[in-house]
Each structure stands twice: as C-alpha cells, then as structure tokens.
Design an enzyme around this catalytic site. Structure first.
Site, PDB file in Angstrom:
ATOM      1  N   GLY A 116       0.814  -1.216   0.000  1.00  0.00           N
ATOM      2  CA  GLY A 116       0.000   0.000   0.000  1.00  0.00           C
ATOM      3  C   GLY A 116       0.842   1.259   0.000  1.00  0.00           C
ATOM      4  N   CYS A 117       1.894   1.250   0.782  1.00  0.00           N
ATOM      5  CA  CYS A 117       2.758   2.441   0.881  1.00  0.00           C
ATOM      6  C   CYS A 117       3.520   2.668  -0.418  1.00  0.00           C
ATOM      7  CB  CYS A 117       3.711   2.296   2.069  1.00  0.00           C
ATOM      8  SG  CYS A 117       2.812   2.147   3.631  1.00  0.00           S
ATOM      9  N   THR A 118       3.900   1.600  -1.074  1.00  0.00           N
ATOM     10  CA  THR A 118       4.575   1.719  -2.366  1.00  0.00           C
ATOM     11  C   THR A 118       3.612   2.280  -3.402  1.00  0.00           C
ATOM     12  OG1 THR A 118       6.095  -0.070  -1.842  1.00  0.00           O
ATOM     13  CG2 THR A 118       5.769   0.427  -4.181  1.00  0.00           C
TER      14      THR A 118
END
Length: 156
Positions: free
Chosen positions: A52-54
């Site tokens: 998700g952060c990527t």
C-alpha cells in the site's frame, strides 16, 4: 501511554508543528522552515516498501510534476529508519523527501494515530505554516488525485 491509543490529529487552521526531523540522507530538517511561506503535502504512511505504501508513494511520484506546477512541496513520513527511507527512495526513484521518525516525534506532534508501532495513513496540506486540509481516510491508489483536487479547490 499505549502506542495504539487513538489520538486527535491537528485540526484545520492549527499551526503546523515546528519539530526537527531527519531525512532519508541523515540530514536534519527544520519543519518550521519547511512550512514557512510554502504549501506542503505532508503524508504519513505505515511502512516503507510495503504494497500500500509503495502504491501511494509511486502515485505521488507519478503526479509529482503537477505538485511542482502548483508550487507544492511533498514530504513523506513513516516511523522507519533513515536507511529504510533511503532504500525506498532509491528503489522507486521517489523525487521528494522522506522523513524518518523511528521515535514517533513527528507522528505525535501531528496527532497521527499509531497502530502496531506504525503511523496510520493520513495526509495534511500545510499553507504558510497552518493546516489547510487533513484526511485520515487515504486510499493509496487515488491519493495523489485527491490531494491535487484539494490543491486546485484551495487555489480557485
């Protein structure tokens, strides 16, 4: 204090915290100076190089020219180390600054909730040292577009 306790994020109109931070290269960053006379997207994410952060960070990377065109500086913050942030920047060619907050000083100053030792996903727009917009409901896939819509709304 319980690290998973809910906390209140800074409200729209509040002064942005004047805390010291460390970027992905180990440089000290004076946030009071960053926020003065500027518009800044300050986004918190749980952990570098996770799916998700990527997706969120790469979406901001891909829209970065639009942020620059609007005069907006972008800063990402997580409770990772500077070394982890540097790897994340290099792996995905992120053109903006990531701040390392392993002790959670920035997270706490902004009132961002922590879950399992990670910052929750939230974003703040800061204009001339004051919070002008905040969301605690960030969709990693559409975050860049949502922020750009808000920037355009505030500019009109």
């Amino acid at each position: 204090m319980n690290a998973n306790l809910a906390t209140e994020p800074l409200a729209v109109g509040a002064a942005a915290p004047a805390v010291q931070a460390t970027d992905q290269d180990g440089n000290e960053v004076d946030l009071a100076e960053v926020f003065r006379n500027a518009t800044v997207l300050f986004y918190f994410y749980p952990k570098a190089d996770t799916p998700g952060c990527t997706k969120e960070s790469c979406g901001l990377r891909d829209a970065y020219r639009k942020f620059i065109d609007h005069g907006v500086r972008v800063f990402g913050v997580s409770m990772d180390t500077a070394a982890a942030q540097k790897q994340f920047v290099e792996k995905y060619h992120l053109p903006f600054t990531l701040l390392a907050d392993p002790e959670g000083k920035i997270v706490e100053a902004f009132g961002v909730a922590k879950r399992n030792g990670h910052a929750s996903r939230q974003s703040f727009l800061i204009r001339n040292g004051k919070i002008s917009w905040h969301t605690a409901k960030v969709n990693p896939e559409t975050h860049a577009e949502e922020v750009l819509r808000e920037i355009e709304r505030q500019s009109s």
